[in-house]
Design a protein around this motif. Structure first.
Motif, mmCIF file in Angstrom:
data_model
loop_
_atom_site.group_PDB
_atom_site.id
_atom_site.type_symbol
_atom_site.label_atom_id
_atom_site.label_comp_id
_atom_site.label_asym_id
_atom_site.label_seq_id
_atom_site.Cartn_x
_atom_site.Cartn_y
_atom_site.Cartn_z
ATOM 1 N N ALA A 1 0.831 -1.205 0.000
ATOM 2 C CA ALA A 1 0.000 0.000 0.000
ATOM 3 C C ALA A 1 0.865 1.253 0.000
ATOM 4 C CB ALA A 1 -0.928 -0.009 1.219
ATOM 5 N N GLN A 2 1.986 1.203 0.696
ATOM 6 C CA GLN A 2 2.904 2.341 0.702
ATOM 7 C C GLN A 2 3.603 2.488 -0.646
ATOM 8 O OE1 GLN A 2 6.405 2.404 3.500
ATOM 9 N NE2 GLN A 2 5.244 4.083 4.420
ATOM 10 N N LEU A 3 3.955 1.365 -1.265
ATOM 11 C CA LEU A 3 4.559 1.413 -2.595
ATOM 12 C C LEU A 3 3.579 1.966 -3.630
ATOM 13 C CD1 LEU A 3 6.440 -2.022 -2.783
ATOM 14 C CD2 LEU A 3 7.477 0.239 -2.586
ATOM 15 N N ALA A 4 2.296 1.728 -3.408
ATOM 16 C CA ALA A 4 1.279 2.168 -4.361
ATOM 17 C C ALA A 4 1.040 3.669 -4.319
ATOM 18 C CB ALA A 4 -0.030 1.434 -4.094
ATOM 19 N N ALA A 5 1.657 4.346 -3.373
ATOM 20 C CA ALA A 5 1.498 5.803 -3.263
ATOM 21 C C ALA A 5 2.868 6.467 -3.366
ATOM 22 C CB ALA A 5 0.820 6.155 -1.949
ATOM 23 N N PRO A 6 3.455 6.509 -4.566
ATOM 24 C CA PRO A 6 4.801 7.074 -4.710
ATOM 25 C C PRO A 6 4.873 8.547 -4.343
ATOM 26 C CG PRO A 6 3.788 6.737 -6.862
ATOM 27 C CD PRO A 6 2.905 6.069 -5.866
ATOM 28 N N GLY A 7 3.735 9.230 -4.364
ATOM 29 C CA GLY A 7 3.732 10.638 -3.973
ATOM 30 C C GLY A 7 4.187 10.845 -2.542
ATOM 31 N N ASP A 8 3.865 9.875 -1.656
ATOM 32 C CA ASP A 8 4.308 9.978 -0.264
ATOM 33 C C ASP A 8 5.829 9.879 -0.174
ATOM 34 O OD1 ASP A 8 1.662 10.150 0.424
ATOM 35 O OD2 ASP A 8 1.480 8.037 1.014
ATOM 36 N N TYR A 9 6.404 8.986 -0.972
ATOM 37 C CA TYR A 9 7.866 8.818 -1.006
ATOM 38 C C TYR A 9 8.518 10.108 -1.500
ATOM 39 C CZ TYR A 9 12.364 6.500 -2.028
ATOM 40 O OH TYR A 9 13.686 6.140 -2.065
ATOM 41 N N VAL A 10 7.967 10.663 -2.589
ATOM 42 C CA VAL A 10 8.520 11.892 -3.169
ATOM 43 C C VAL A 10 8.417 13.038 -2.171
ATOM 44 C CG1 VAL A 10 8.235 13.607 -4.994
ATOM 45 C CG2 VAL A 10 8.074 11.171 -5.539
ATOM 46 N N GLN A 11 7.286 13.149 -1.499
ATOM 47 C CA GLN A 11 7.115 14.220 -0.521
ATOM 48 C C GLN A 11 8.095 14.084 0.625
ATOM 49 O OE1 GLN A 11 3.249 14.428 1.297
ATOM 50 N NE2 GLN A 11 3.527 16.548 1.933
ATOM 51 N N ALA A 12 8.318 12.847 1.101
ATOM 52 C CA ALA A 12 9.244 12.634 2.210
ATOM 53 C C ALA A 12 10.673 13.009 1.822
ATOM 54 C CB ALA A 12 9.190 11.175 2.660
ATOM 55 N N VAL A 13 11.057 12.744 0.561
ATOM 56 C CA VAL A 13 12.433 12.990 0.134
ATOM 57 C C VAL A 13 12.630 14.428 -0.339
ATOM 58 C CG1 VAL A 13 14.225 12.321 -1.514
ATOM 59 C CG2 VAL A 13 12.789 10.561 -0.470
ATOM 60 N N LEU A 14 11.719 14.900 -1.183
ATOM 61 C CA LEU A 14 11.892 16.207 -1.816
ATOM 62 C C LEU A 14 11.107 17.327 -1.140
ATOM 63 C CD1 LEU A 14 11.684 15.195 -5.591
ATOM 64 C CD2 LEU A 14 13.721 15.371 -4.148
ATOM 65 N N GLY A 15 10.169 16.962 -0.287
ATOM 66 C CA GLY A 15 9.360 17.987 0.358
ATOM 67 C C GLY A 15 8.236 18.491 -0.503
ATOM 68 N N GLN A 16 7.914 17.747 -1.573
ATOM 69 C CA GLN A 16 6.795 18.141 -2.433
ATOM 70 C C GLN A 16 6.020 16.887 -2.803
ATOM 71 O OE1 GLN A 16 7.871 19.154 -6.547
ATOM 72 N NE2 GLN A 16 9.997 18.698 -6.043
ATOM 73 N N ALA A 17 4.750 17.045 -3.102
ATOM 74 C CA ALA A 17 3.892 15.887 -3.408
ATOM 75 C C ALA A 17 3.169 16.110 -4.730
ATOM 76 C CB ALA A 17 2.885 15.674 -2.295
ATOM 77 N N PRO A 18 3.858 15.897 -5.861
ATOM 78 C CA PRO A 18 3.195 16.047 -7.153
ATOM 79 C C PRO A 18 2.152 14.961 -7.354
ATOM 80 C CG PRO A 18 5.340 15.058 -7.440
ATOM 81 C CD PRO A 18 5.247 15.444 -5.999
#
Length: 508
Positions: free
Chosen positions: A484-501
């Motif tokens: 379920a976490q893998l299915a939401a790559p936006g969360d990963y991007v937000q955690a790393v880059l500070g943005q959630a496209p």
């Protein structure tokens, strides 16, 4: 303060590897104690990392305070914590087995072993493709030396093929990484996920070529047909304790496929999205077939177990090729089962070989074993578990994978898995009856017995056959949470880059 634990699975083995290299005592006891302390600390850290990710929090660690995508970043999510825990538990069992005397055949065994763990854990935690390459090289360089540990002609020949193939793979990895960097200007995985979503038509061909090259590298690490031929010889030649830690090596490739092709080349990748699935599906099915034939025709117990490893990685890659939430979850449920059981079988095979004298692990009639009942029981449990016979762990794991297949895929997967199980059952029954029932009347007084170290490591690894069914419900729930976490790559991007496209969903 807690976020500093993210780097601990890399920093701790590196620290203890350096300390072990400085420890030049001729007595192995001091090195063993130091390695034991390091492994114990790593186990505690692995448990802490699992606890930190229990609620789905994604932790990041920027080395040198350089902000991504410009600096080196480590990322801890549920998947990374899960894989680090598996590798650390496997490393503890391997170290316990080696401390019975196998580690004394080389002064730097424990240091190399710690470097191996450092490379494996780093591959699971890195958030950057180039540093994935760096950690691949660390674990591979350590594995080259560990494969040759205690010497021998067979190990030297197996090591030569292993080194040549992996050097070639490393070259392709660098070319792929360079192509992606030249095209998109970044190798940070979160940043790549953003930029691949906006790649131009002119750049699309280069990005797809680099992605295909990366897939080839990961498939070689996983040992998928036709890049599989290095594994049986290398794994069969490795000392028992080294074969145990090698059991996680193919899973590094599986992890890389899962991470890269859900995060970077998921739904948001446009025309490039999921292009790898058909390749993974076909390669996985073909590898199951070849592995099953290898198991059936193996003249040696260790080679037979190596081909069983091929069957298991083929099953996992085929399930990845189906590209669904349920298939990904089933792969992650299956992964610890096959890793620990094959590792335990390598230890049982080595003990059998030592007690049979010149016959070794060859499937031929020979003298009786010194511990026929203990070794027979361990071999019986390990065999039934790896083949997926109820009530052991393999039956649940295989059913989970099989039930995720639909339509034509179901027909192929069911046929290949059931055929491989049948051939494996026939072959391993033949091996078991030859080794345990058709033995000579006299038992040799020579040949090392399983003791609390060697036997304890084997029993601990094979106990997964019973523990997984007992804890199947919470384990399956956790693997679903990972996916379920893998299915939401936006969360990963937000955690790393500070943005959630708006990246969409990366799993069908």
């Amino acid at each position: 303060m807690m976020h500093h634990l993210v780097i601990a699975p890399i920093a701790l083995p590196m620290l203890f590897a350096c300390l072990l290299m400085l420890e030049r005592s001729v007595l192995p006891h001091r090195r063993r104690v130091l390695a034991l302390v390091g492994t114990t600390l790593q186990l505690l850290v692995a448990v802490a990392l699992l606890w930190m990710t229990r609620d789905g929090t994604i932790w990041t660690y920027q080395l040198g305070e350089w902000q991504p995508p410009f600096g080196i970043v480590l990322v801890l999510d549920r998947l990374a914590a899960y894989m680090v825990t598996i590798s650390t538990l496997l490393g503890a069992a391997a170290m316990l087995y080696a401390s019975n005397g196998q580690d004394a055949k080389g002064t730097n065994f424990h240091a190399l072993f710690q470097f191996q763990l450092m490379g494996i854990n780093g591959a699971f935690l890195t958030g950057d493709l180039f540093n994935l390459f760096v950690f691949f090289e660390i674990l591979l360089i350590a594995s080259y030396a560990l494969l040759l540990h205690s010497g021998g002609r067979k190990r030297t020949l197996a090591g030569m093929h292993y080194v040549i193939l992996n050097v070639a793979a490393s070259s392709f990895f660098l070319i792929a990484a360079g192509t992606l960097y030249g095209t998109l200007g970044t190798l940070n995985m979160a940043d790549l996920a953003v930029k691949v979503a906006h790649v131009s038509e002119r750049q699309q061909g280069l990005v797809e070529a680099a992605a295909l090259m990366l897939m080839a590298v990961f498939l070689l690490k996983t040992a998928i047909l036709p890049l599989h031929f290095w594994l049986p010889r290398a794994y069969a030649a490795a000392p028992g304790s080294v074969a145990v830690i090698f059991a996680i090596m193919t899973k590094v490739g599986v992890y890389s496929l899962l991470r890269v092709y859900t995060l970077i080349f998921g739904d948001q990748a446009g025309n490039i999205a999921y292009f790898a699935h058909q390749w993974l599906w076909c390669g996985g099915i073909a590898t199951i077939a070849v592995g099953a034939l290898g198991v059936f025709s193996s003249p040696d117990l260790r080679i037979q177990i190596s081909y069983l490893t091929l069957v298991s990685v083929g099953t996992m890659v085929a399930a990845l090729g189906m590209g669904t939430v349920d298939s990904y979850s089933a792969v992650l449920f299956y992964l610890p089962h096959t890793t620990f059981i094959t590792a335990g079988l390598y230890l049982v095979a080595e003990a059998i070989g030592r007690q049979r004298g010149r016959a070794g692990t060859r499937i031929v009639k020979s003298r009786q074993l010194r511990q026929p009942y203990l070794l027979g029981t361990l071999y019986f449990v390990g065999t039934l578990a790896i083949l997926g016979i109820p009530p052991f762990s393999g039956s649940i794991a295989k059913v989970m994978i099989l039930t995720t297949a639909q339509g034509t895929q179901a027909a192929w997967l069911w046929a290949m898995v059931l055929l491989s199980t049948l051939l494996g059952l026939i072959s391993m029954s033949r091996a078991g009856t030859t080794i345990f029932w058709r033995a000579g009347e006299d038992a040799s007084t020579r040949g090392a017995l399983l003791n609390w170290r060697t036997g304890g490591a084997a029993i601990a690894l094979l106990s997964v056959a019973l523990l997984v069914p007992l804890f199947a419900y919470p384990l399956s729930g956790f693997t679903h949470d990972i996916v379920a976490q893998l299915a939401a790559p936006g969360d990963y991007v937000q955690a790393v880059l500070g943005q959630a496209p708006n990246l969409g969903e990366s799993v069908q």
